[in-house]
Scaffold this motif. Structure first.
Motif, PDB file in Angstrom:
ATOM      1  N   GLY A 130       1.759  10.246  -5.556  1.00 50.50           N
ATOM      2  CA  GLY A 130       2.355  11.532  -5.259  1.00 50.50           C
ATOM      3  C   GLY A 130       2.317  11.959  -3.800  1.00 50.50           C
ATOM      4  O   GLY A 130       2.669  13.089  -3.478  1.00 50.50           O
ATOM      5  N   TYR A 131       1.895  11.056  -2.918  1.00 50.39           N
ATOM      6  CA  TYR A 131       1.849  11.386  -1.497  1.00 50.39           C
ATOM      7  C   TYR A 131       3.144  10.951  -0.821  1.00 50.39           C
ATOM      8  O   TYR A 131       3.545   9.794  -0.960  1.00 50.39           O
ATOM      9  CB  TYR A 131       0.673  10.678  -0.807  1.00 50.39           C
ATOM     10  CG  TYR A 131      -0.667  11.113  -1.316  1.00 50.39           C
ATOM     11  CD1 TYR A 131      -1.231  12.314  -0.897  1.00 50.39           C
ATOM     12  CD2 TYR A 131      -1.371  10.323  -2.209  1.00 50.39           C
ATOM     13  CE1 TYR A 131      -2.472  12.711  -1.361  1.00 50.39           C
ATOM     14  CE2 TYR A 131      -2.616  10.720  -2.683  1.00 50.39           C
ATOM     15  CZ  TYR A 131      -3.151  11.915  -2.253  1.00 50.39           C
ATOM     16  OH  TYR A 131      -4.368  12.303  -2.720  1.00 50.39           O
ATOM     17  N   PRO A 132       3.770  11.829  -0.058  1.00 56.15           N
ATOM     18  CA  PRO A 132       4.967  11.394   0.674  1.00 56.15           C
ATOM     19  C   PRO A 132       4.555  10.477   1.819  1.00 56.15           C
ATOM     20  O   PRO A 132       3.570  10.726   2.497  1.00 56.15           O
ATOM     21  CB  PRO A 132       5.563  12.703   1.193  1.00 56.15           C
ATOM     22  CG  PRO A 132       4.420  13.654   1.240  1.00 56.15           C
ATOM     23  CD  PRO A 132       3.463  13.235   0.161  1.00 56.15           C
ATOM     24  N   ILE A 133       5.305   9.397   2.003  1.00 56.99           N
ATOM     25  CA  ILE A 133       4.964   8.385   3.002  1.00 56.99           C
ATOM     26  C   ILE A 133       6.191   8.039   3.836  1.00 56.99           C
ATOM     27  O   ILE A 133       7.282   7.889   3.307  1.00 56.99           O
ATOM     28  CB  ILE A 133       4.461   7.086   2.320  1.00 56.99           C
ATOM     29  CG1 ILE A 133       3.168   7.325   1.567  1.00 56.99           C
ATOM     30  CG2 ILE A 133       4.288   5.952   3.329  1.00 56.99           C
ATOM     31  CD1 ILE A 133       1.988   7.637   2.433  1.00 56.99           C
ATOM     32  N   VAL A 134       5.985   7.898   5.127  1.00 57.89           N
ATOM     33  CA  VAL A 134       6.990   7.343   6.025  1.00 57.89           C
ATOM     34  C   VAL A 134       6.323   6.186   6.742  1.00 57.89           C
ATOM     35  O   VAL A 134       5.246   6.349   7.318  1.00 57.89           O
ATOM     36  CB  VAL A 134       7.479   8.379   7.064  1.00 57.89           C
ATOM     37  CG1 VAL A 134       8.411   7.729   8.070  1.00 57.89           C
ATOM     38  CG2 VAL A 134       8.167   9.541   6.379  1.00 57.89           C
ATOM     39  N   GLN A 135       6.937   5.025   6.675  1.00 56.63           N
ATOM     40  CA  GLN A 135       6.372   3.874   7.373  1.00 56.63           C
ATOM     41  C   GLN A 135       7.073   3.739   8.718  1.00 56.63           C
ATOM     42  O   GLN A 135       8.294   3.622   8.795  1.00 56.63           O
ATOM     43  CB  GLN A 135       6.541   2.592   6.569  1.00 56.63           C
ATOM     44  CG  GLN A 135       5.890   1.420   7.246  1.00 56.63           C
ATOM     45  CD  GLN A 135       5.710   0.233   6.336  1.00 56.63           C
ATOM     46  OE1 GLN A 135       5.988   0.290   5.149  1.00 56.63           O
ATOM     47  NE2 GLN A 135       5.234  -0.855   6.901  1.00 56.63           N
ATOM     48  N   MET A 136       6.268   3.772   9.780  1.00 59.48           N
ATOM     49  CA  MET A 136       6.790   3.562  11.129  1.00 59.48           C
ATOM     50  C   MET A 136       6.452   2.130  11.517  1.00 59.48           C
ATOM     51  O   MET A 136       5.282   1.736  11.511  1.00 59.48           O
ATOM     52  CB  MET A 136       6.162   4.557  12.104  1.00 59.48           C
ATOM     53  CG  MET A 136       6.488   6.000  11.771  1.00 59.48           C
ATOM     54  SD  MET A 136       5.760   7.166  12.929  1.00 59.48           S
ATOM     55  CE  MET A 136       6.871   6.947  14.317  1.00 59.48           C
ATOM     56  N   CYS A 137       7.487   1.331  11.823  1.00 61.27           N
ATOM     57  CA  CYS A 137       7.245  -0.073  12.146  1.00 61.27           C
ATOM     58  C   CYS A 137       8.416  -0.640  12.937  1.00 61.27           C
ATOM     59  O   CYS A 137       9.501  -0.069  12.949  1.00 61.27           O
ATOM     60  CB  CYS A 137       7.023  -0.881  10.889  1.00 61.27           C
ATOM     61  SG  CYS A 137       8.458  -0.907   9.819  1.00 61.27           S
ATOM     62  N   ASN A 138       8.183  -1.774  13.584  1.00 59.73           N
ATOM     63  CA  ASN A 138       9.275  -2.416  14.303  1.00 59.73           C
ATOM     64  C   ASN A 138       9.851  -3.587  13.523  1.00 59.73           C
ATOM     65  O   ASN A 138      10.909  -4.076  13.854  1.00 59.73           O
ATOM     66  CB  ASN A 138       8.820  -2.861  15.696  1.00 59.73           C
ATOM     67  CG  ASN A 138       7.797  -3.943  15.637  1.00 59.73           C
ATOM     68  OD1 ASN A 138       6.998  -4.000  14.707  1.00 59.73           O
ATOM     69  ND2 ASN A 138       7.798  -4.821  16.613  1.00 59.73           N
ATOM     70  N   MET A 158       0.816  -1.181   0.000  1.00 60.19           N
ATOM     71  CA  MET A 158       0.000   0.000   0.000  1.00 60.19           C
ATOM     72  C   MET A 158       0.873   1.264   0.000  1.00 60.19           C
ATOM     73  O   MET A 158       0.519   2.257  -0.605  1.00 60.19           O
ATOM     74  CB  MET A 158      -0.934  -0.012   1.204  1.00 60.19           C
ATOM     75  CG  MET A 158      -1.842   1.189   1.211  1.00 60.19           C
ATOM     76  SD  MET A 158      -3.055   1.183   2.519  1.00 60.19           S
ATOM     77  CE  MET A 158      -4.256   0.083   1.843  1.00 60.19           C
ATOM     78  N   VAL A 159       2.012   1.217   0.698  1.00 66.81           N
ATOM     79  CA  VAL A 159       2.912   2.370   0.760  1.00 66.81           C
ATOM     80  C   VAL A 159       3.332   2.791  -0.642  1.00 66.81           C
ATOM     81  O   VAL A 159       3.320   3.978  -0.980  1.00 66.81           O
ATOM     82  CB  VAL A 159       4.148   2.025   1.626  1.00 66.81           C
ATOM     83  CG1 VAL A 159       5.205   3.092   1.534  1.00 66.81           C
ATOM     84  CG2 VAL A 159       3.737   1.817   3.068  1.00 66.81           C
ATOM     85  N   LYS A 160       3.683   1.830  -1.469  1.00 68.93           N
ATOM     86  CA  LYS A 160       4.135   2.143  -2.833  1.00 68.93           C
ATOM     87  C   LYS A 160       3.025   2.799  -3.649  1.00 68.93           C
ATOM     88  O   LYS A 160       3.287   3.681  -4.454  1.00 68.93           O
ATOM     89  CB  LYS A 160       4.630   0.875  -3.538  1.00 68.93           C
ATOM     90  CG  LYS A 160       5.848   0.240  -2.904  1.00 68.93           C
ATOM     91  CD  LYS A 160       7.014   1.180  -2.812  1.00 68.93           C
ATOM     92  CE  LYS A 160       7.706   1.313  -4.140  1.00 68.93           C
ATOM     93  NZ  LYS A 160       8.840   2.217  -4.116  1.00 68.93           N
ATOM     94  N   GLU A 161       1.786   2.375  -3.456  1.00 65.47           N
ATOM     95  CA  GLU A 161       0.671   2.962  -4.194  1.00 65.47           C
ATOM     96  C   GLU A 161       0.470   4.426  -3.815  1.00 65.47           C
ATOM     97  O   GLU A 161       0.216   5.268  -4.675  1.00 65.47           O
ATOM     98  CB  GLU A 161      -0.614   2.167  -3.974  1.00 65.47           C
ATOM     99  CG  GLU A 161      -0.592   0.796  -4.595  1.00 65.47           C
ATOM    100  CD  GLU A 161      -0.336   0.836  -6.099  1.00 65.47           C
ATOM    101  OE1 GLU A 161      -0.925   1.691  -6.804  1.00 65.47           O
ATOM    102  OE2 GLU A 161       0.462   0.008  -6.574  1.00 65.47           O
ATOM    103  N   PHE A 162       0.576   4.745  -2.536  1.00 64.01           N
ATOM    104  CA  PHE A 162       0.472   6.137  -2.110  1.00 64.01           C
ATOM    105  C   PHE A 162       1.598   6.970  -2.710  1.00 64.01           C
ATOM    106  O   PHE A 162       1.388   8.092  -3.163  1.00 64.01           O
ATOM    107  CB  PHE A 162       0.500   6.254  -0.576  1.00 64.01           C
ATOM    108  CG  PHE A 162      -0.826   5.992   0.068  1.00 64.01           C
ATOM    109  CD1 PHE A 162      -1.830   6.938   0.023  1.00 64.01           C
ATOM    110  CD2 PHE A 162      -1.060   4.802   0.723  1.00 64.01           C
ATOM    111  CE1 PHE A 162      -3.060   6.713   0.618  1.00 64.01           C
ATOM    112  CE2 PHE A 162      -2.286   4.550   1.322  1.00 64.01           C
ATOM    113  CZ  PHE A 162      -3.290   5.505   1.274  1.00 64.01           C
TER     114      PHE A 162
END
Length: 79
Positions: free
Chosen positions: A9-17, A1-5
């Motif tokens: 054109g939406y900037p994305i930061v994934q926060m995860c452990n 899903m991150v890649k689709e955003f």
């Protein structure tokens, strides 16, 4: 899903452990969190310490939104 955003054109930061999983799914900007049940906190610490931890990690994520990266990047956080 991150890649689709990102493609939209939406900037994305994934926060995860689970950093290896985030890398596998193609997240470009990754900010490490604490654990699965408590991603931005540690119930073994005081409320003040938890607030500091959350404030720092969210600050790193917001700063990551402003940085242009060419490859997958795991941003450093304080332990």
């Amino acid at each position: 899903m991150v890649k689709e955003f990102e493609r939209a054109g939406y900037p994305i930061v994934q926060m995860c452990n689970l950093i290896p999983v985030a890398k596998t799914v193609g997240a470009n900007k990754i900010v490490p969190t604490i654990s699965i049940p408590y991603p931005l906190g540690d119930p073994n610490t005081s409320k003040e310490e938890q607030w500091k931890l959350r404030h720092h990690r969210v600050g790193v994520a917001l700063e990551a939104l402003t940085i242009d990266v060419k490859e997958q990047t795991v941003f450093k956080v304080k332990k």
